[in-house]
Design a protein around this motif. Structure first.
Motif, PDB file in Angstrom:
ATOM      1  N   GLN A   2      39.064  42.824  62.462  1.00  0.00           N
ATOM      2  CA  GLN A   2      39.500  44.215  62.369  1.00  0.00           C
ATOM      3  C   GLN A   2      41.018  44.326  62.457  1.00  0.00           C
ATOM      4  N   GLY A   3      41.631  43.489  63.313  1.00  0.00           N
ATOM      5  CA  GLY A   3      43.084  43.504  63.412  1.00  0.00           C
ATOM      6  C   GLY A   3      43.737  43.123  62.097  1.00  0.00           C
ATOM      7  N   LEU A   4      43.163  42.150  61.413  1.00  0.00           N
ATOM      8  CA  LEU A   4      43.693  41.732  60.117  1.00  0.00           C
ATOM      9  C   LEU A   4      43.548  42.854  59.090  1.00  0.00           C
ATOM     10  N   LEU A   5      42.383  43.520  59.086  1.00  0.00           N
ATOM     11  CA  LEU A   5      42.174  44.622  58.149  1.00  0.00           C
ATOM     12  C   LEU A   5      43.194  45.742  58.368  1.00  0.00           C
ATOM     13  N   LEU A   6      43.437  46.075  59.628  1.00  0.00           N
ATOM     14  CA  LEU A   6      44.404  47.133  59.933  1.00  0.00           C
ATOM     15  C   LEU A   6      45.793  46.757  59.430  1.00  0.00           C
ATOM     16  N   ALA A   7      46.153  45.500  59.612  1.00  0.00           N
ATOM     17  CA  ALA A   7      47.460  45.045  59.138  1.00  0.00           C
ATOM     18  C   ALA A   7      47.545  45.117  57.616  1.00  0.00           C
ATOM     19  N   LEU A   8      46.478  44.726  56.942  1.00  0.00           N
ATOM     20  CA  LEU A   8      46.476  44.748  55.478  1.00  0.00           C
ATOM     21  C   LEU A   8      46.505  46.180  54.937  1.00  0.00           C
ATOM     22  N   ALA A  14      50.852  47.788  47.297  1.00  0.00           N
ATOM     23  CA  ALA A  14      49.703  48.638  46.982  1.00  0.00           C
ATOM     24  C   ALA A  14      48.459  47.807  46.681  1.00  0.00           C
ATOM     25  N   ALA A  15      48.630  46.677  45.996  1.00  0.00           N
ATOM     26  CA  ALA A  15      47.480  45.846  45.645  1.00  0.00           C
ATOM     27  C   ALA A  15      46.796  45.295  46.894  1.00  0.00           C
ATOM     28  N   VAL A  16      47.585  44.966  47.907  1.00  0.00           N
ATOM     29  CA  VAL A  16      47.021  44.458  49.161  1.00  0.00           C
ATOM     30  C   VAL A  16      46.247  45.568  49.871  1.00  0.00           C
ATOM     31  N   ARG A  17      46.834  46.760  49.929  1.00  0.00           N
ATOM     32  CA  ARG A  17      46.148  47.881  50.584  1.00  0.00           C
ATOM     33  C   ARG A  17      44.844  48.217  49.864  1.00  0.00           C
ATOM     34  N   LEU A  18      44.867  48.147  48.544  1.00  0.00           N
ATOM     35  CA  LEU A  18      43.666  48.452  47.773  1.00  0.00           C
ATOM     36  C   LEU A  18      42.565  47.432  48.050  1.00  0.00           C
ATOM     37  N   ALA A  19      42.930  46.165  48.114  1.00  0.00           N
ATOM     38  CA  ALA A  19      41.942  45.124  48.422  1.00  0.00           C
ATOM     39  C   ALA A  19      41.374  45.315  49.827  1.00  0.00           C
ATOM     40  N   ALA A  20      42.232  45.705  50.771  1.00  0.00           N
ATOM     41  CA  ALA A  20      41.765  45.937  52.141  1.00  0.00           C
ATOM     42  C   ALA A  20      40.808  47.126  52.193  1.00  0.00           C
ATOM     43  N   LEU A  21      41.116  48.171  51.422  1.00  0.00           N
ATOM     44  CA  LEU A  21      40.215  49.324  51.365  1.00  0.00           C
ATOM     45  C   LEU A  21      38.833  48.910  50.882  1.00  0.00           C
ATOM     46  N   ARG A  22      38.800  48.114  49.843  1.00  0.00           N
ATOM     47  CA  ARG A  22      37.514  47.678  49.297  1.00  0.00           C
ATOM     48  C   ARG A  22      36.755  46.814  50.298  1.00  0.00           C
ATOM     49  N   ALA A  23      37.493  46.081  51.114  1.00  0.00           N
ATOM     50  CA  ALA A  23      36.836  45.267  52.139  1.00  0.00           C
ATOM     51  C   ALA A  23      36.187  46.139  53.204  1.00  0.00           C
ATOM     52  N   THR A  24      36.802  47.298  53.507  1.00  0.00           N
ATOM     53  CA  THR A  24      36.235  48.166  54.547  1.00  0.00           C
ATOM     54  C   THR A  24      34.934  48.825  54.100  1.00  0.00           C
ATOM     55  N   GLU A  25      34.602  48.742  52.818  1.00  0.00           N
ATOM     56  CA  GLU A  25      33.289  49.221  52.378  1.00  0.00           C
ATOM     57  C   GLU A  25      32.182  48.315  52.909  1.00  0.00           C
ATOM     58  N   ARG A  26      32.518  47.039  53.135  1.00  0.00           N
ATOM     59  CA  ARG A  26      31.516  46.054  53.571  1.00  0.00           C
ATOM     60  C   ARG A  26      31.642  45.705  55.046  1.00  0.00           C
ATOM     61  N   ILE A  27      32.837  45.928  55.606  1.00  0.00           N
ATOM     62  CA  ILE A  27      33.084  45.567  57.003  1.00  0.00           C
ATOM     63  C   ILE A  27      33.385  46.843  57.779  1.00  0.00           C
ATOM     64  N   SER A  28      32.523  47.191  58.713  1.00  0.00           N
ATOM     65  CA  SER A  28      32.745  48.402  59.503  1.00  0.00           C
ATOM     66  C   SER A  28      33.992  48.241  60.364  1.00  0.00           C
ATOM     67  N   CYS A  29      34.877  49.227  60.277  1.00  0.00           N
ATOM     68  CA  CYS A  29      36.125  49.173  61.044  1.00  0.00           C
ATOM     69  C   CYS A  29      36.512  50.604  61.429  1.00  0.00           C
ATOM     70  N   PRO A  30      35.872  51.163  62.462  1.00  0.00           N
ATOM     71  CA  PRO A  30      36.145  52.557  62.840  1.00  0.00           C
ATOM     72  C   PRO A  30      37.616  52.829  63.133  1.00  0.00           C
ATOM     73  N   GLU A  31      38.332  51.811  63.664  1.00  0.00           N
ATOM     74  CA  GLU A  31      39.745  52.016  63.979  1.00  0.00           C
ATOM     75  C   GLU A  31      40.578  52.278  62.724  1.00  0.00           C
ATOM     76  N   ALA A  32      40.055  51.883  61.570  1.00  0.00           N
ATOM     77  CA  ALA A  32      40.807  52.050  60.322  1.00  0.00           C
ATOM     78  C   ALA A  32      40.614  53.428  59.698  1.00  0.00           C
ATOM     79  N   ILE A  33      39.670  54.208  60.203  1.00  0.00           N
ATOM     80  CA  ILE A  33      39.323  55.470  59.546  1.00  0.00           C
ATOM     81  C   ILE A  33      40.517  56.412  59.390  1.00  0.00           C
ATOM     82  N   PRO A  34      41.352  56.634  60.418  1.00  0.00           N
ATOM     83  CA  PRO A  34      42.514  57.519  60.212  1.00  0.00           C
ATOM     84  C   PRO A  34      43.439  57.037  59.091  1.00  0.00           C
ATOM     85  N   LEU A  35      43.631  55.718  59.001  1.00  0.00           N
ATOM     86  CA  LEU A  35      44.451  55.168  57.921  1.00  0.00           C
ATOM     87  C   LEU A  35      43.807  55.428  56.564  1.00  0.00           C
TER      88      LEU A  35
END
Length: 306
Positions: A2-8, A14-35
């Motif tokens: 989750q820490g890695l996802l938040l950093a990404l 933009a390409a990195v952020r987009l890839a991280a967004l797509r990863a959060t579809e499969r990996i639950s990360c409640p801390e990332a929701i505000p982002l």
């Protein structure tokens, strides 16, 4: 992880952020929701952010509700106007509850987006229809607004320099009618109201006449009388006065719509309406950059010597 996802999700690329967004579809990360909610404001990220929030379901509803609330100055962020669509896609009772509240939002754009999302959700889940008790009131409010917009457009037909304003008013009127027919589609699910709308608004001759006849036979009471009256008839003959036009311009400046205010100021400048100068001067102090810059231009047009 989750820490890695938040950093990404905070990465500059933009390409990195987009890839991280797509990863959060499969990996639950409640801390990332505000982002993720904030990323709804970015066109490139919007669809991926929406899908990620749908994947998180009710975990994201409270953050979405907060994103649809105005800030301390009363203004909405860009992400706010995209919240209703995401809530409708989530489709849970918690999301639907927030969405129902947005049907009465003060900001026009947010309220309009909520109506669209509710209509789409109710078409997919008609069992929820009984939980929205004021659909007819919402419909009549949109009809009333469309009638006002038509009246305003009629008032400016004779005045030079108002083409942009008239086009904007007509676009807004058509938006109202699109929402009217979407709401009619919920109230009368057995009817193809979108086809009827196209027949009325875009058809001609027999096509339009047939669409109006269907409405005449289907609608009853106040909805029938207000929708099938002058609202769907051609615009009236050009007539008016500078005083009346100026009063209308002043009234439009009170609407909570920056683009509309800019169009009003543009019309005042093109028409060199000295009577509207106090409103132009006030708008020159607007926090909205487009409104402020248009007001400064209009002031120059009005005050310049021939």
């Amino acid at each position: 992880m989750q820490g890695l996802l938040l950093a990404l999700l905070r990465d500059d690329a933009a390409a990195v952020r987009l890839a991280a967004l797509r990863a959060t579809e499969r990996i639950s990360c409640p801390e990332a929701i505000p982002l993720i909610v904030r990323m709804l404001a970015e066109d490139r990220m919007y669809e991926a952010a929406a899908q990620a929030l749908v994947a998180h379901g009710d975990e994201g509803v409270d953050a979405l509700r907060q994103a649809a609330s105005p800030d301390a100055s009363g203004r909405l962020g860009r992400a706010a106007l995209r919240v209703p669509d995401v809530l409708g896609r989530i489709g849970s009772r918690a999301a639907f509850g927030v969405l129902r509240g947005l049907l009465h939002a003060r900001a026009d754009g947010l309220r309009h987006a909520a109506i669209d999302a509710v209509c789409q959700l109710l078409r997919m889940r008609p069992a929820l229809r009984g939980e929205v008790e004021d659909l007819q009131d919402l419909l009549l409010a949109e009809v009333g607004r469309a009638t006002v917009l038509q009246s305003l457009r009629d008032d400016f037909r004779w005045l030079e320099g108002t083409d942009l304003l008239m086009d904007t008013l007509e676009e807004m009127r058509r938006g109202c009618l699109r929402r009217v027919f979407a709401l009619l589609g919920v109230l009368f699910p057995q009817m193809d109201m979108e086809a009827i709308r196209r027949g009325v608004m875009e058809g001609a001759g027999e096509v339009r006449a047939n669409a109006l006849e269907v409405l005449d036979n289907t609608l009853k009471g106040e909805i029938h009388d207000r929708l099938l009256g002058p609202l769907l008839e051609p615009f009236g003959a050009p007539e008016g006065s500078v005083e009346n036009a100026t009063a209308r311009l002043r009234a439009l400046m009170e609407w909570n719509d920056g683009w509309l205010q800019a169009c009003v100021l543009h019309a005042a400048g093109r028409g060199r309406l000295i009577e509207a100068l106090p409103e132009v001067e006030a708008a020159a102090e607007s926090p909205d950059a487009l409104v402020r810059e248009t007001a400064l231009w209009a002031r120059g047009q009005i005050t310049q010597k021939n």
